[in-house]
Scaffold this motif. Sequence first.
Motif, PDB file in Angstrom:
ATOM      1  N   GLN A   1       3.733   0.850  -5.266  1.00 17.93           N
ATOM      2  CA  GLN A   1       2.941   0.051  -6.175  1.00 17.93           C
ATOM      3  C   GLN A   1       2.318  -1.079  -5.376  1.00 17.93           C
ATOM      4  OE1 GLN A   1       5.889  -1.090  -9.015  1.00 17.93           O
ATOM      5  NE2 GLN A   1       5.534   0.715 -10.272  1.00 17.93           N
ATOM      6  N   GLN A   2       1.125  -1.436  -5.771  1.00 23.69           N
ATOM      7  CA  GLN A   2       0.443  -2.482  -5.028  1.00 23.69           C
ATOM      8  C   GLN A   2      -0.358  -3.338  -5.977  1.00 23.69           C
ATOM      9  OE1 GLN A   2      -1.702   0.008  -2.386  1.00 23.69           O
ATOM     10  NE2 GLN A   2      -3.474   0.176  -3.692  1.00 23.69           N
ATOM     11  N   THR A   3      -0.638  -4.533  -5.532  1.00 17.10           N
ATOM     12  CA  THR A   3      -1.481  -5.419  -6.305  1.00 17.10           C
ATOM     13  C   THR A   3      -2.914  -5.217  -5.846  1.00 17.10           C
ATOM     14  OG1 THR A   3      -1.099  -7.186  -4.707  1.00 17.10           O
ATOM     15  CG2 THR A   3       0.354  -7.129  -6.621  1.00 17.10           C
ATOM     16  N   PRO A   4      -3.905  -5.563  -6.681  1.00 20.91           N
ATOM     17  CA  PRO A   4      -5.293  -5.384  -6.287  1.00 20.91           C
ATOM     18  C   PRO A   4      -5.606  -6.102  -4.976  1.00 20.91           C
ATOM     19  CG  PRO A   4      -5.139  -5.906  -8.619  1.00 20.91           C
ATOM     20  CD  PRO A   4      -3.762  -6.060  -8.034  1.00 20.91           C
ATOM     21  N   GLY A   5      -6.334  -5.437  -4.101  1.00 23.64           N
ATOM     22  CA  GLY A   5      -6.720  -6.001  -2.819  1.00 23.64           C
ATOM     23  C   GLY A   5      -5.701  -5.783  -1.725  1.00 23.64           C
ATOM     24  N   GLN A   6      -4.538  -5.277  -2.062  1.00 24.36           N
ATOM     25  CA  GLN A   6      -3.488  -5.036  -1.073  1.00 24.36           C
ATOM     26  C   GLN A   6      -3.692  -3.655  -0.468  1.00 24.36           C
ATOM     27  OE1 GLN A   6       0.371  -4.928  -2.846  1.00 24.36           O
ATOM     28  NE2 GLN A   6       1.449  -4.662  -0.931  1.00 24.36           N
ATOM     29  N   GLU A   7      -3.460  -3.545   0.819  1.00 18.04           N
ATOM     30  CA  GLU A   7      -3.579  -2.259   1.498  1.00 18.04           C
ATOM     31  C   GLU A   7      -2.476  -1.325   1.022  1.00 18.04           C
ATOM     32  OE1 GLU A   7      -5.821  -1.049   3.771  1.00 18.04           O
ATOM     33  OE2 GLU A   7      -6.973  -2.833   3.282  1.00 18.04           O
ATOM     34  N   PRO A   8      -2.788  -0.043   0.849  1.00 21.95           N
ATOM     35  CA  PRO A   8      -1.730   0.888   0.450  1.00 21.95           C
ATOM     36  C   PRO A   8      -0.697   1.013   1.569  1.00 21.95           C
ATOM     37  CG  PRO A   8      -3.770   2.058   0.899  1.00 21.95           C
ATOM     38  CD  PRO A   8      -4.061   0.590   0.993  1.00 21.95           C
ATOM     39  N   PRO A   9       0.558   1.254   1.194  1.00 20.47           N
ATOM     40  CA  PRO A   9       1.583   1.350   2.235  1.00 20.47           C
ATOM     41  C   PRO A   9       1.357   2.579   3.095  1.00 20.47           C
ATOM     42  CG  PRO A   9       2.483   1.936   0.086  1.00 20.47           C
ATOM     43  CD  PRO A   9       1.087   1.452  -0.133  1.00 20.47           C
ATOM     44  N   GLY A  10       1.580   2.429   4.378  1.00 16.17           N
ATOM     45  CA  GLY A  10       1.444   3.544   5.316  1.00 16.17           C
ATOM     46  C   GLY A  10       2.777   4.242   5.499  1.00 16.17           C
ATOM     47  N   PRO A  11       2.811   5.201   6.399  1.00 19.39           N
ATOM     48  CA  PRO A  11       4.079   5.889   6.639  1.00 19.39           C
ATOM     49  C   PRO A  11       5.072   4.947   7.309  1.00 19.39           C
ATOM     50  CG  PRO A  11       2.403   6.627   8.190  1.00 19.39           C
ATOM     51  CD  PRO A  11       1.726   5.719   7.202  1.00 19.39           C
ATOM     52  N   GLU A  12       6.341   5.273   7.186  1.00 18.60           N
ATOM     53  CA  GLU A  12       7.377   4.477   7.826  1.00 18.60           C
ATOM     54  C   GLU A  12       7.164   4.540   9.344  1.00 18.60           C
ATOM     55  OE1 GLU A  12       9.873   2.620   6.545  1.00 18.60           O
ATOM     56  OE2 GLU A  12       9.077   3.018   4.557  1.00 18.60           O
TER      57      GLU A  12
ATOM     58  N   GLY B   1       5.614  -5.085 -20.571  1.00 20.16           N
ATOM     59  CA  GLY B   1       5.718  -4.509 -19.232  1.00 20.16           C
ATOM     60  C   GLY B   1       4.424  -4.592 -18.455  1.00 20.16           C
ATOM     61  N   SER B   2       3.298  -4.551 -19.153  1.00 20.91           N
ATOM     62  CA  SER B   2       2.017  -4.599 -18.448  1.00 20.91           C
ATOM     63  C   SER B   2       1.723  -5.977 -17.878  1.00 20.91           C
ATOM     64  CB  SER B   2       0.879  -4.183 -19.377  1.00 20.91           C
ATOM     65  OG  SER B   2       0.611  -5.197 -20.322  1.00 20.91           O
ATOM     66  N   SER B   3       2.411  -6.988 -18.388  1.00 19.99           N
ATOM     67  CA  SER B   3       2.147  -8.342 -17.885  1.00 19.99           C
ATOM     68  C   SER B   3       3.107  -8.743 -16.768  1.00 19.99           C
ATOM     69  CB  SER B   3       2.230  -9.347 -19.033  1.00 19.99           C
ATOM     70  OG  SER B   3       3.520  -9.363 -19.589  1.00 19.99           O
ATOM     71  N   LEU B   4       4.070  -7.876 -16.455  1.00 22.84           N
ATOM     72  CA  LEU B   4       4.986  -8.169 -15.352  1.00 22.84           C
ATOM     73  C   LEU B   4       4.365  -7.735 -14.030  1.00 22.84           C
ATOM     74  CD1 LEU B   4       8.336  -6.931 -16.938  1.00 22.84           C
ATOM     75  CD2 LEU B   4       7.536  -9.286 -16.697  1.00 22.84           C
ATOM     76  N   PRO B   5       4.694  -8.416 -12.937  1.00 21.28           N
ATOM     77  CA  PRO B   5       4.133  -8.004 -11.644  1.00 21.28           C
ATOM     78  C   PRO B   5       4.715  -6.654 -11.217  1.00 21.28           C
ATOM     79  CG  PRO B   5       5.752  -9.747 -11.343  1.00 21.28           C
ATOM     80  CD  PRO B   5       5.562  -9.578 -12.829  1.00 21.28           C
ATOM     81  N   ALA B   6       3.875  -5.850 -10.588  1.00 21.74           N
ATOM     82  CA  ALA B   6       4.317  -4.552 -10.072  1.00 21.74           C
ATOM     83  C   ALA B   6       5.173  -4.782  -8.835  1.00 21.74           C
ATOM     84  CB  ALA B   6       3.114  -3.683  -9.731  1.00 21.74           C
TER      85      ALA B   6
END
Length: 136
Positions: free
Chosen positions: A117-128, A107-112
């Motif tokens: 959930q976010q990948t490294p370097g991706q901005e966290p999701p904001g509000p809708e 499971g740790s080798s599967l993409p999130a």
Amino acid sequence: MSARTRAWIALAFAVILEVGGSLSMKAALEAPWLFLLTGTGYAGAFVLLAQALRMGMPLGVAYGAWAAAGVALTAVLSAVVFAEPFTPVMGVGIVLIAVGVLCVELGSSLPATGRGQQTPGQEPPGPEPRRQVVDV
């Protein structure tokens, strides 16, 4: 040799030291000087566990594999060395632990994926975004 391979080797030696420390603790009940091996084994195990983490192994995988292998080996070796019981139910438990660790590793080798959930370097999701209703 890749960093991943080196991390697994460090983790394997961490397990060996931890199991050795646990077995020494049991033996130290009869020969107290063996508590020195217990402390040394545990200290070395933590140093090598930290080294595996430093090499990039995810904490959930490292700690899960370390703890599971430690439980399994300690149960088997304490039956051999100290003639402690090893029952079929214990064997099933060890198999289930191994399957669980395998699931964590795979499971740790599967993409999130999924919200939150976010990948490294991706901005966290904001509000809708709010939708405005316009009367016409």
